[in-house]
Design an enzyme around this catalytic site. Sequence first.
Site, PDB file in Angstrom:
ATOM      1  N   LYS A 172      46.247 -11.874  50.155  1.00  0.00           N
ATOM      2  CA  LYS A 172      46.994 -12.008  48.902  1.00  0.00           C
ATOM      3  C   LYS A 172      47.989 -10.854  48.819  1.00  0.00           C
ATOM      4  O   LYS A 172      47.623  -9.690  49.068  1.00  0.00           O
ATOM      5  CB  LYS A 172      45.998 -11.960  47.736  1.00  0.00           C
ATOM      6  CG  LYS A 172      46.587 -12.227  46.362  1.00  0.00           C
ATOM      7  CD  LYS A 172      45.476 -12.167  45.304  1.00  0.00           C
ATOM      8  CE  LYS A 172      45.953 -12.525  43.922  1.00  0.00           C
ATOM      9  NZ  LYS A 172      44.838 -12.478  42.940  1.00  0.00           N
ATOM     10  N   SER A 191      44.997 -16.398  40.055  1.00  0.00           N
ATOM     11  CA  SER A 191      46.212 -15.959  40.716  1.00  0.00           C
ATOM     12  C   SER A 191      46.137 -15.997  42.241  1.00  0.00           C
ATOM     13  O   SER A 191      47.164 -15.943  42.902  1.00  0.00           O
ATOM     14  CB  SER A 191      46.562 -14.548  40.268  1.00  0.00           C
ATOM     15  OG  SER A 191      45.530 -13.649  40.630  1.00  0.00           O
ATOM     16  N   SER A 203      40.432 -15.155  39.101  1.00  0.00           N
ATOM     17  CA  SER A 203      41.552 -15.364  40.009  1.00  0.00           C
ATOM     18  C   SER A 203      41.169 -15.699  41.444  1.00  0.00           C
ATOM     19  O   SER A 203      42.025 -16.098  42.232  1.00  0.00           O
ATOM     20  CB  SER A 203      42.469 -14.141  40.011  1.00  0.00           C
ATOM     21  OG  SER A 203      43.334 -14.204  38.910  1.00  0.00           O
TER      22      SER A 203
END
Lengths: 479, 529
Positions: free
Chosen positions: B95, B171, B195
């Site tokens: 990420k 996210s 997330s």
Amino acid sequence: MTDYEIVIGLETHIQLNTTTKIFCSCKADSWFDPPNTNICPVCTGLPGVLPVLNQAVVEKGMLLAAAMHAEIQPVSYFDRKNYFYPDLPKGFQISQYDRSLARGGYLDLPMPSGYVRRVSIHKLHMEEDAGKTKNAGRERLIDFNRCGVPLVEMVTGPDLRSADEAAQYLIRLRQLLRWIGVSEADMEKGHLRCDANVSIRPRGADYLNPKTEIKNVNSIEAVRDAIEHEAARQIREVEAGNRIEAWTLEWDEDAGVLRKMRSKETEADYRYFREPDLLSLPITDEWKERVLAGLPELPLERRARFMQAYGLPEYDADILTGERNLSDYFEAAVQAYGGDPKRVSNWLMNDLLRMLNDTGRTADQLKVTPQYLAEILKLVDANTVNTSTGKALLAKVDQSGKAPRAIVEEEGLAQVSDDSAIRAVVQEVLNESPKEVESYRAGKVTLMGWFVGQVMKKMRGKADPSLARGILEELLGGG
Amino acid sequence: MELCDLSAYEIAQHVRSQKATAVQVLESCLERIQKVDGRPGALDAGELTAEDRLRVHAFITLTEERARAQAEEVDRKVAAGEDPGLLAGVPVSIKDIFCVQGTPSTAASRILANFVSPYTATSVARMEEQGALVLGKVNLDEFTYGSSNESSAFQPCPRNPWNLNHVVGGSSGGSAASVAAGEVALSLGTDTAGSIRQPAAFCGVVGLKPTYGRVSRYGLIAFGSSLDCPGPMARDVTDAAMMLQTIAGPDPKDATSATVPVPDYIEALEEGVQGLRIGLSPDYFRIAIPDARTGKYHTEPVPAEFEQAVLRAAQVLAEMGAEIIEDVPMPNARYGIPAYFVISRVEAASNLHRFDGVKYGYRTQRTPADLRDLYRKTRAEGFGLQPKLRILMGMYVSAAQYSEQYYQRALRVRTLIRRDFDQAFDPDGAVYVDALLTPTTPTPAFPLEAVYGDSVMMQYADQLTVPANHAGIPGVSLPGGLTAEGLPIGIQLLGPDFREDTLLRIGRAYEVATQDDPWRQEEPQSAHL
């Protein structure tokens, strides 16, 4: 005109002399290093970094808190103080707010005129330093070396009543910081920085008037001058019927003037909240005991003890406890000597202090160790050497590092106390100086000093002066 | 089946036993990326094309050279008989909220678009030490602020591999998408309110939020520092366990990392659920939403398909010997979102202070009048809508005059949420459970643009996941079926501090028991591109 008194509180920032910074392993002291060389992702606030607390900072903070008679808290916390400034790379300073390392505390100031001022400590907490900003024309240059250097912020209550007291506070604080070994406390290098809060009020009043804050007072002289200037200004304003406004002022040391930096109508909101990247800081009794075992007797305590235990005058005690090394030296010498402490004090204050001042050393760096000083004193007491040879020995020992007794033997400095040897030299002097002998005998007895000097000269200073004088008196028949 | 579709466990086996080389694995993944990913997320990307709508767009930056050098090193070690590490040759994505030395580390924000990190996050370094191949940095909501990835400054944003017109969640959306589409076997995500778990649920993969402190946060660009947890995203439970094994453990660079010993997660996997007490809570089968006008809560049940998926899992686990405990009270779960609104934003606003245009990242190109103007212009141009909203709210609720009313109060709510779990997990408590079984989300992945723009509703997508972040406990989302529309359903297991092993063990048992379920045989839409 109303009789005013000045009310002063001091905010000090003390740079702790740890090897590394408070939250990373960068070198803390950058005095001799070019800008931005002792930095890393952590202290420059790169994205994603985290602080890790340096235990040595806490331990030095604990020593300082204890020395200020503050109460070390079993649990304290770090908080974020949020504000924007280019030399604050994270946009917040990690500090302590409502639950700091220690509470309360005081410092006693023995004033030269005889009274003692007790100054309360309002706040004592650990925090990280910011970087340095330098303006160069239209550019601002930022040095991050200082980011993350450990500080203790210490704020006094509004307890100081004159510029002299404020100066005395800094003198005593500086002495204490060096004494307990937590800071070099060099104001010129910013190890000890000071802001002064100043207000005035009619003498005897018990309320506080609006204060001004003077920033950037970074020498003891500057503190004294700036406060005197500001108090005088406030008195003028009040006498002229004006209100004192809560300004922030800056002291320009070169020009000797105060400049207004900003009005401070409302307190800035720093939006303090607990630093989520650090855990609470528990201080166990065991840890505290272990750290405080390293806390030496404090200067004022030692000063009192020197007066009491060794019968030293206040003047001597004050000088001998000005610095910890010196006082340790004194005590070690007294122990080794075993005789009158005042005699040790005299030699220290008259001769060794000069040697220290001349060479910029501290007492522990002298090659004349306390044991050697004691040995010299004993040699003098035993009349093995006379006083002037003794004093000369100080320099010889300090140069060579050899034991005084060894130097006396090597250089044949021992005082001659042999009556017949001195008698022979006396006779020689008298034979060579018929005119002086005549004058003496005619009543000019002040010539005795000259005769003694001649004998000493021939014997290269080694004659026992009182013995020589006795023999001279005998042979000159004046007595 | 292509190499890139193998599990991480199988890939490591293949590479160790020289059935395949790490370089071959890499080639297979690159080919897959080439086929399904489309153009990478970029600033000022222009209009979406028809082709864009048919691609996954998980990646912002590909780090092919880095991965290739690593693959060659792994192959060399295998050939030389050296230990190539637990994740030997396993392709991973990161990420883009983690710093990786020498790579752009953007947080999906314009303000960090040009930031190349000089250091590597601990968890990434640990994976690379164990032989993982870092293929690249994947997309996310800007600074992780969102639940759909639509807020990324790098567009096109990721699209759900199961239905390319739906969001990936967020996210850690790029992470979930890259794993679901077979571009990588594992991805490193972060979970602040859900997330990891929510996009895992939306994309039909396993997402594990470890106990706070179990995995170092060093190198993770912070959102809510007291809530953020890095964690694994994988296609199955074993892979998640392998990845957790690699990244868990104390880190001298993170003072909040726990010194609790790391158990052998892989060994514990097959121990079954016999005797385990697994709880169901009515408070996790409905969501409470405050009315914007009145502030009053109204509750809605989660969709029937979701409830059924969870109950089916409970039944399966019961058949394997677990004891199902119903009616575990979690009365404070409903306050999780409002408390999170406050706490996370206070921390976020402070964490964003450092992005000021002075040291790194974006700086306004316009001439500033003074320093303040430099800050204002830089931050106005550099931050997208979500960071700005969070700064505004964070500054408001932490202001001296409001802090007690909001921030301090939210902290007290947080304590109450923690207490709910403490009571449920207390062996001497009234209802003692080893884990709680819940839906992960109240909805499946929503269509792109359907919710975006409604900040409050977007946030309520996290209602069932955020309590674990408040409490610091571990949680895992597992694929638990498909909706009638063919969208993945996630089921969640929550457990006591540092009992990831229990959660993984339950997850593995469920996986084994449902191995032959028809929905497990379905492939995502991206498999047919």
